[in-house]
Write an enzyme that holds these catalytic residues in place. Structure first.
Site, PDB file in Angstrom:
ATOM      1  N   ALA A  70       0.854  -1.183   0.000  1.00  0.00           N
ATOM      2  CA  ALA A  70       0.000   0.000   0.000  1.00  0.00           C
ATOM      3  C   ALA A  70       0.890   1.233   0.000  1.00  0.00           C
ATOM      4  O   ALA A  70       2.061   1.185   0.382  1.00  0.00           O
ATOM      5  CB  ALA A  70      -0.901  -0.017   1.228  1.00  0.00           C
ATOM      6  N   GLY A 113       1.164  -5.183   1.046  1.00  0.00           N
ATOM      7  CA  GLY A 113      -0.048  -5.405   0.243  1.00  0.00           C
ATOM      8  C   GLY A 113       0.257  -6.087  -1.077  1.00  0.00           C
ATOM      9  O   GLY A 113      -0.618  -6.760  -1.644  1.00  0.00           O
ATOM     10  N   GLU A 116       0.248  -9.613  -0.270  1.00  0.00           N
ATOM     11  CA  GLU A 116      -1.154  -9.985   0.011  1.00  0.00           C
ATOM     12  C   GLU A 116      -1.980 -10.066  -1.270  1.00  0.00           C
ATOM     13  O   GLU A 116      -2.878 -10.889  -1.385  1.00  0.00           O
ATOM     14  CB  GLU A 116      -1.763  -8.984   0.995  1.00  0.00           C
ATOM     15  CG  GLU A 116      -1.157  -9.132   2.388  1.00  0.00           C
ATOM     16  CD  GLU A 116      -1.507  -7.986   3.319  1.00  0.00           C
ATOM     17  OE1 GLU A 116      -1.256  -6.816   2.939  1.00  0.00           O
ATOM     18  OE2 GLU A 116      -2.042  -8.246   4.404  1.00  0.00           O
ATOM     19  N   GLU A 136       5.444  -4.796   7.210  1.00  0.00           N
ATOM     20  CA  GLU A 136       4.660  -3.777   7.908  1.00  0.00           C
ATOM     21  C   GLU A 136       5.171  -3.497   9.311  1.00  0.00           C
ATOM     22  O   GLU A 136       5.023  -2.388   9.839  1.00  0.00           O
ATOM     23  CB  GLU A 136       3.180  -4.193   7.980  1.00  0.00           C
ATOM     24  CG  GLU A 136       2.442  -4.137   6.656  1.00  0.00           C
ATOM     25  CD  GLU A 136       2.537  -5.427   5.839  1.00  0.00           C
ATOM     26  OE1 GLU A 136       3.440  -6.257   6.120  1.00  0.00           O
ATOM     27  OE2 GLU A 136       1.726  -5.600   4.927  1.00  0.00           O
TER      28      GLU A 136
HETATM   29  N1  DAK Z   1       4.558   3.326  -0.747  1.00  0.00           N
HETATM   30  C1  DAK Z   1       4.920   4.507  -1.289  1.00  0.00           C
HETATM   31  N2  DAK Z   1       6.027   4.676  -1.998  1.00  0.00           N
HETATM   32  C2  DAK Z   1       6.850   3.627  -2.142  1.00  0.00           C
HETATM   33  C3  DAK Z   1       6.534   2.364  -1.589  1.00  0.00           C
HETATM   34  C4  DAK Z   1       5.325   2.226  -0.878  1.00  0.00           C
HETATM   35  N3  DAK Z   1       4.918   1.062  -0.346  1.00  0.00           N
HETATM   36  N4  DAK Z   1       7.551   1.524  -1.908  1.00  0.00           N
HETATM   37  C5  DAK Z   1       8.435   2.224  -2.626  1.00  0.00           C
HETATM   38  N5  DAK Z   1       8.022   3.497  -2.773  1.00  0.00           N
HETATM   39  C6  DAK Z   1       8.693   4.574  -3.475  1.00  0.00           C
HETATM   40  C7  DAK Z   1       9.842   5.160  -2.664  1.00  0.00           C
HETATM   41  O1  DAK Z   1       9.376   6.089  -1.727  1.00  0.00           O
HETATM   42  C8  DAK Z   1      10.659   5.780  -3.769  1.00  0.00           C
HETATM   43  O2  DAK Z   1      10.031   7.001  -4.149  1.00  0.00           O
HETATM   44  P1  DAK Z   1      10.913   8.321  -4.486  1.00  0.00           P
HETATM   45  O3  DAK Z   1      11.725   8.555  -3.258  1.00  0.00           O
HETATM   46  O4  DAK Z   1      11.719   7.919  -5.699  1.00  0.00           O
HETATM   47  O5  DAK Z   1       9.884   9.369  -4.752  1.00  0.00           O
HETATM   48  C9  DAK Z   1      10.514   4.808  -4.908  1.00  0.00           C
HETATM   49  O6  DAK Z   1       9.319   4.079  -4.655  1.00  0.00           O
HETATM   50  C10 DAK Z   1      11.651   3.823  -5.013  1.00  0.00           C
HETATM   51  O7  DAK Z   1      11.877   3.257  -3.710  1.00  0.00           O
HETATM   52  P2  DAK Z   1      13.334   3.158  -3.025  1.00  0.00           P
HETATM   53  O8  DAK Z   1      14.136   4.364  -3.336  1.00  0.00           O
HETATM   54  O9  DAK Z   1      13.129   2.805  -1.603  1.00  0.00           O
HETATM   55  O10 DAK Z   1      13.969   1.938  -3.852  1.00  0.00           O
HETATM   56  P3  DAK Z   1      14.878   0.729  -3.307  1.00  0.00           P
HETATM   57  O11 DAK Z   1      15.230  -0.046  -4.527  1.00  0.00           O
HETATM   58  O12 DAK Z   1      15.962   1.231  -2.430  1.00  0.00           O
HETATM   59  O13 DAK Z   1      13.907  -0.165  -2.390  1.00  0.00           O
HETATM   60  C11 DAK Z   1      11.850  -1.285  -1.770  1.00  0.00           C
HETATM   61  C12 DAK Z   1      12.739  -0.768  -2.925  1.00  0.00           C
HETATM   62  C13 DAK Z   1      10.547  -1.794  -2.428  1.00  0.00           C
HETATM   63  C14 DAK Z   1      12.534  -2.482  -1.085  1.00  0.00           C
HETATM   64  C15 DAK Z   1      11.614  -0.156  -0.742  1.00  0.00           C
HETATM   65  O14 DAK Z   1      11.093   0.970  -1.444  1.00  0.00           O
HETATM   66  C16 DAK Z   1      10.628  -0.522   0.328  1.00  0.00           C
HETATM   67  O15 DAK Z   1      10.987  -1.164   1.321  1.00  0.00           O
HETATM   68  N6  DAK Z   1       9.370  -0.064   0.179  1.00  0.00           N
HETATM   69  C17 DAK Z   1       8.346  -0.187   1.224  1.00  0.00           C
HETATM   70  C18 DAK Z   1       7.849  -1.620   1.344  1.00  0.00           C
HETATM   71  C19 DAK Z   1       6.830  -1.717   2.440  1.00  0.00           C
HETATM   72  O16 DAK Z   1       7.057  -1.388   3.614  1.00  0.00           O
HETATM   73  N7  DAK Z   1       5.643  -2.176   2.089  1.00  0.00           N
HETATM   74  C20 DAK Z   1       4.528  -2.382   3.025  1.00  0.00           C
HETATM   75  C21 DAK Z   1       3.639  -1.152   3.015  1.00  0.00           C
HETATM   76  S1  DAK Z   1       2.268  -1.324   4.134  1.00  0.00           S
HETATM   77  C22 DAK Z   1      -5.317  -3.048   3.924  1.00  0.00           C
HETATM   78  C23 DAK Z   1      -4.895  -3.269   2.659  1.00  0.00           C
HETATM   79  C24 DAK Z   1      -3.526  -3.231   2.366  1.00  0.00           C
HETATM   80  C25 DAK Z   1      -2.616  -2.936   3.352  1.00  0.00           C
HETATM   81  C26 DAK Z   1      -3.063  -2.723   4.628  1.00  0.00           C
HETATM   82  C27 DAK Z   1      -4.420  -2.759   4.927  1.00  0.00           C
HETATM   83  N8  DAK Z   1      -6.754  -3.106   4.284  1.00  0.00           N
HETATM   84  C28 DAK Z   1      -7.673  -3.642   3.288  1.00  0.00           C
HETATM   85  C29 DAK Z   1      -7.187  -2.789   5.557  1.00  0.00           C
HETATM   86  C30 DAK Z   1      -1.202  -2.898   2.990  1.00  0.00           C
HETATM   87  C31 DAK Z   1      -0.239  -2.284   3.748  1.00  0.00           C
HETATM   88  C32 DAK Z   1       1.125  -2.207   3.220  1.00  0.00           C
HETATM   89  O17 DAK Z   1       1.440  -2.717   2.168  1.00  0.00           O
END
Ligand code: DAK
Length: 262
Positions: A70, A113, A116, A136
């Site tokens: 997400a 997500g 998921e 998360e």
């Molecule tokens: N959200 C927003 N932006 C993201 C992102 C994300 N999840 N993942 C990556 N980006 C963006 C980064 O901010 C960056 O943007 P700029 O700085 O260039 O503007 C760009 O994508 C490239 O990312 P990185 O510079 O970090 O690139 P790396 O190669 O170093 O790393 C990475 C890639 C994918 C490993 C890293 O970006 C990362 O760890 N991203 C976050 C992963 C994460 O924590 N995901 C979980 C998010 S929480 C629900 C439904 C769904 C959900 C919950 C509830 N309900 C129905 C209730 C879901 C929740 C989640 O998914």
């Protein structure tokens, strides 16, 4: 490949007969599952589900990323009430309710997500670069779209605990070993393999495929005796279809069946 209606965040194509392909297409933000992207995804799935010429669906991202979860920017300041009001959960329910089989073709990151979303599909074909994770916990939250439940049911409690509590990630090879993915292919071929799998399923008896998906999913929802009764009722119901008569006649006449979907 024939391309469909113009969406902004996804691309919908018909790679081969009977198969609808949805590509998540926001590589700059690693296919973060924003509300507009999720709206388009559920709209496209609804349209493909309603289209009789489509019998199996493939969801994919890019070679580098399936989806990084997400959108953290979108969520960062959210309140519980806003999250409930946004119908975010409703969109995920819509994915679950698609009665046609969905194959996820996953390459690169499938995180949060994104993992998921892959788990909400019925089968996963992974490229050898795929990485599955529920990070998360690093954001001070837990999975909210099925991660704790579907992972525990698929790979067991111990490994799920590690993934959800300690951001343990699975490589494609591990995901295959633990039963999370159906098969692993090279980055060059994983999408073609997913489409091929979808095409094979699309060529099968449509009502039987639909009830088979429903019955297998029921195994994750209920007790064994209720599930066995559910399966048996689907089996009986299929004897009301022309396809059952055709399938069995074709076997006895030593020819290929011609499915009508009725
Ligand atoms: N959200 C927003 N932006 C993201 C992102 C994300 N999840 N993942 C990556 N980006 C963006 C980064 O901010 C960056 O943007 P700029 O700085 O260039 O503007 C760009 O994508 C490239 O990312 P990185 O510079 O970090 O690139 P790396 O190669 O170093 O790393 C990475 C890639 C994918 C490993 C890293 O970006 C990362 O760890 N991203 C976050 C992963 C994460 O924590 N995901 C979980 C998010 S929480 C629900 C439904 C769904 C959900 C919950 C509830 N309900 C129905 C209730 C879901 C929740 C989640 O998914």
């Amino acid at each position: 490949m024939a391309e469909e209606k113009n969406y902004e965040h996804i691309v919908v194509e018909r790679p081969t007969e009977g198969v609808g392909l949805v590509r998540l297409n926001k590589p700059r933000t690693f296919n973060a599952l924003t509300e507009p992207l999720m709206r388009e995804l559920t709209h496209a799935l609804g349209a493909l589900a309603a289209d009789e010429s489509v019998r199996c669906i493939v969801i994919t991202g890019t070679k580098r990323v399936f989806a990084a979860g997400a959108d953290i920017k979108e969520m960062a300041q959210a309140t519980p009430v806003e999250l409930m009001q946004k119908n975010f959960i409703g969109r995920w329910e819509q994915i679950r309710q698609v009665s046609k089989p969905i194959v996820a073709a996953v390459s690169g990151y499938a995180l949060g997500g994104g993992c998921e979303l892959a788990l909400a599909c019925d089968m996963i074909v992974a490229s050898e670069t795929a990485v599955f994770g529920q990070p998360e916990i690093n954001l001070g939250v837990i999975p909210g779209a099925g991660g704790t439940q579907r992972l525990a049911r698929t790979i067991g409690k111990a490994l799920t605990m590690e993934m959800v509590l300690n951001d343990r990630r699975l490589s494609a090879e591990e995901a295959a070993r633990f039963g999370l993915v159906n098969r692993v292919a090279s980055v060059e071929t994983y999408l073609d393999e997913a489409i091929q799998l979808a095409a094979e399923i699309a060529a099968r008896a449509p009502i039987a495929v639909r009830l088979a998906k429903d019955a297998v999913n029921m195994a994750l929802e209920t007790t064994l005796s209720t599930g066995l009764a559910y399966e048996r009722n689907h089996f009986y119901a299929l004897f009301a279809t022309e396809d059952q008569k055709e399938g069995m006649a074709a076997f006895l006449e030593k020819r290929k069946p011609e499915w009508k979907g009725r």
